[in-house]
Design a protein around this motif. Structure first.
Motif, short mmCIF file in Angstrom:
data_model
loop_
_atom_site.label_atom_id
_atom_site.label_comp_id
_atom_site.label_asym_id
_atom_site.label_seq_id
_atom_site.Cartn_x
_atom_site.Cartn_y
_atom_site.Cartn_z
N VAL A 128 4.91 0.12 -6.71
CA VAL A 128 4.01 1.04 -7.41
C VAL A 128 2.74 0.33 -7.86
O VAL A 128 1.63 0.85 -7.71
CB VAL A 128 4.72 1.68 -8.61
N LEU A 129 2.89 -0.88 -8.41
CA LEU A 129 1.72 -1.60 -8.89
C LEU A 129 0.78 -1.97 -7.75
O LEU A 129 -0.45 -1.86 -7.87
CB LEU A 129 2.15 -2.86 -9.65
N GLY A 130 1.35 -2.41 -6.63
CA GLY A 130 0.51 -2.75 -5.48
C GLY A 130 -0.20 -1.53 -4.93
O GLY A 130 -1.38 -1.62 -4.55
N THR A 131 0.49 -0.40 -4.89
CA THR A 131 -0.12 0.84 -4.40
C THR A 131 -1.25 1.28 -5.33
O THR A 131 -2.32 1.69 -4.87
CB THR A 131 0.93 1.95 -4.30
N ALA A 132 -1.01 1.18 -6.63
CA ALA A 132 -2.05 1.56 -7.59
C ALA A 132 -3.26 0.65 -7.49
O ALA A 132 -4.41 1.10 -7.58
CB ALA A 132 -1.49 1.54 -9.01
N ALA A 133 -3.02 -0.66 -7.29
CA ALA A 133 -4.13 -1.60 -7.16
C ALA A 133 -4.94 -1.32 -5.90
O ALA A 133 -6.18 -1.37 -5.91
CB ALA A 133 -3.61 -3.03 -7.15
N SER A 168 -8.30 -6.37 1.29
CA SER A 168 -7.89 -6.27 -0.12
C SER A 168 -6.76 -5.26 -0.29
O SER A 168 -5.78 -5.52 -1.02
CB SER A 168 -9.09 -5.87 -0.99
N MET A 169 -6.87 -4.13 0.37
CA MET A 169 -5.82 -3.12 0.28
C MET A 169 -4.50 -3.66 0.84
O MET A 169 -3.43 -3.46 0.25
CB MET A 169 -6.24 -1.85 1.03
N ARG A 170 -4.57 -4.37 1.95
CA ARG A 170 -3.34 -4.91 2.56
C ARG A 170 -2.68 -5.95 1.66
O ARG A 170 -1.45 -6.01 1.57
CB ARG A 170 -3.65 -5.49 3.93
N VAL A 171 -3.49 -6.78 1.01
CA VAL A 171 -2.92 -7.79 0.11
C VAL A 171 -2.12 -7.11 -1.00
O VAL A 171 -0.98 -7.50 -1.29
CB VAL A 171 -4.04 -8.67 -0.49
N PHE A 172 -2.69 -6.10 -1.63
CA PHE A 172 -1.99 -5.43 -2.72
C PHE A 172 -0.78 -4.64 -2.21
O PHE A 172 0.29 -4.68 -2.83
CB PHE A 172 -2.96 -4.49 -3.44
N LEU A 173 -0.94 -3.94 -1.10
CA LEU A 173 0.16 -3.13 -0.58
C LEU A 173 1.31 -3.99 -0.07
O LEU A 173 2.48 -3.58 -0.12
CB LEU A 173 -0.35 -2.22 0.54
N ASP A 174 1.01 -5.19 0.42
CA ASP A 174 2.06 -6.10 0.91
C ASP A 174 2.66 -6.95 -0.20
O ASP A 174 3.55 -7.77 0.05
CB ASP A 174 1.49 -7.01 2.00
N GLY A 175 2.16 -6.81 -1.41
CA GLY A 175 2.71 -7.56 -2.52
C GLY A 175 2.22 -8.99 -2.59
O GLY A 175 2.85 -9.83 -3.25
N GLY A 176 1.10 -9.31 -1.94
CA GLY A 176 0.57 -10.66 -1.95
C GLY A 176 -0.31 -10.93 -3.15
O GLY A 176 -0.55 -10.07 -3.99
N ASP A 177 -0.79 -12.16 -3.23
CA ASP A 177 -1.68 -12.57 -4.32
C ASP A 177 -3.13 -12.35 -3.89
O ASP A 177 -3.55 -12.85 -2.84
CB ASP A 177 -1.46 -14.03 -4.67
N PRO A 178 -3.91 -11.63 -4.68
CA PRO A 178 -5.32 -11.41 -4.32
C PRO A 178 -6.09 -12.71 -4.31
O PRO A 178 -5.85 -13.61 -5.13
CB PRO A 178 -5.81 -10.47 -5.43
N GLY A 179 -7.04 -12.80 -3.36
CA GLY A 179 -7.82 -14.02 -3.22
C GLY A 179 -9.26 -13.73 -2.88
O GLY A 179 -9.90 -12.86 -3.48
N PHE A 219 3.22 8.43 3.24
CA PHE A 219 4.56 8.06 2.79
C PHE A 219 5.62 8.99 3.38
O PHE A 219 6.73 8.56 3.69
CB PHE A 219 4.63 8.07 1.26
N ALA A 220 5.27 10.26 3.52
CA ALA A 220 6.23 11.23 4.05
C ALA A 220 6.60 10.95 5.50
O ALA A 220 7.74 11.20 5.92
CB ALA A 220 5.67 12.64 3.91
N ILE A 221 5.65 10.41 6.28
CA ILE A 221 5.94 10.16 7.70
C ILE A 221 6.45 8.75 7.95
O ILE A 221 6.66 8.36 9.09
CB ILE A 221 4.71 10.44 8.58
N GLY A 222 6.62 7.97 6.88
CA GLY A 222 7.29 6.69 7.08
C GLY A 222 6.64 5.45 6.53
O GLY A 222 7.24 4.37 6.59
N TYR A 223 5.44 5.52 5.97
CA TYR A 223 4.81 4.30 5.46
C TYR A 223 5.51 3.84 4.18
O TYR A 223 5.90 4.66 3.34
CB TYR A 223 3.33 4.53 5.16
N ARG A 224 5.67 2.53 4.05
CA ARG A 224 6.27 1.97 2.84
C ARG A 224 5.46 0.76 2.39
O ARG A 224 5.10 -0.09 3.20
CB ARG A 224 7.73 1.54 3.10
#
Length: 276
Positions: free
Chosen positions: A157-162, A234-245, A147-152
């Motif tokens: 928060v919920l997606g990151t925690a998931a 799975s990580m990308r789905v949660f981090l991108d705010g998508g619906d898990p499938g 996050f410090a070098i630029g990742y968003r």
């Protein structure tokens, strides 16, 4: 004549086994074993550095030196592959579970504990649980650097925690496979060989770095069923705010399969080590 002197072989055989029973539950025993393992941090705090240093070096080196070549700019590469690279680095760290169990056995720690009323499962689960605390610490540190070098994360928060939750769940399941390796290995070098020959091919034939469509056709079929592909997707789905499938269901299936296979095998290997 005392009761001890008059005890017959039949009554001795009928006497309940006390080596593996206790008034405390298995979970409580596992927690005690985990606390014992974590207590060593006070005397060797450098081991916390060991857990996050490899994932951190992998993240920074691949992002800055290879990211631009792979996706045009290291920023775009970080946004796509940064979290999954962290996952890969922590996946490599599961060898610590095998090395830790091998060291405990070699130093006779379990020999002393087996004379106490402690569950077999608790001895192994305590080691795995302690390592999970260290993985969570490493994830917090390396994720903070990302996050410090630029990742968003668009998922907030919920997606990151998931995403962190599914990663830790997979590391828990994978740690049991390395527990079996640690209980059956003849040397520390053999454990390291397992990491190179098994863990690395899994990582580099998944979608951790690239999309599956960019892989050769002969490799795509394996990448689709690779457990690390399920983890990365799975990580990308949660981090991108998508619906898990289906990707999350596949990951949960892999985690259940790993636990169902390697927990019994680890317990069996531990019994054999005791009998030897």
């Amino acid at each position: 004549m005392s009761a001890m002197a008059t005890e017959t072989p039949r009554t001795a055989a009928a006497r309940p086994e006390t080596t593996w029973t206790s008034k405390r539950g298995t979970l409580a025993q596992s927690a005690t074993m985990a606390a014992r393992s974590l207590a060593s941090i006070r005397h060797a705090p450098a081991q916390l550095v060991d857990f996050f240093m490899i994932p951190l070096m992998i993240l920074l080196s691949i992002t800055f030196f290879m990211g631009g070549q792979m996706m045009g700019s290291w920023q775009d590469f970080l946004q796509y592959a940064g979290p999954t690279i962290i996952a890969m680095g922590l996946f490599f760290a599961v060898t610590a579970t095998g090395l830790g169990l091998y060291g405990d056995i070699k130093e006779g720690v379990f020999d002393r504990l087996t004379a106490m009323p402690v569950s077999r499962f608790a001895l192994l689960a305590g080691r795995v649980a302690a390592d999970m605390v260290k993985y969570a610490w490493a994830l917090l540190v390396v994720g903070g650097v990302a996050f410090a070098i630029g990742y968003r994360a668009e998922g907030g928060v919920l997606g990151t925690a998931a995403a962190a939750g599914v990663l830790l769940l997979f590391l828990f399941a994978a740690s049991w496979s390395m527990a079996l390796v640690g209980l059956t290995a003849k040397s520390e070098e053999q454990i390291q060989t397992w990491m190179i020959s098994l863990l690395m091919p899994l990582a580099y034939t998944s979608t951790i770095f690239v999309e599956i469509d960019t892989l050769p056709g002969a490799v795509q079929w394996w990448a689709e069923i690779n457990p690390l592909t399920a983890l990365a997707d799975s990580m990308r789905v949660f981090l991108d705010g998508g619906d898990p499938g289906d990707e999350v269901l596949a990951l949960l299936g892999w985690c259940a399969a790993l636990v169902a296979v390697f927990v019994p095998l680890s317990l069996r290997a531990y019994r054999r080590r005791l009998s030897d």
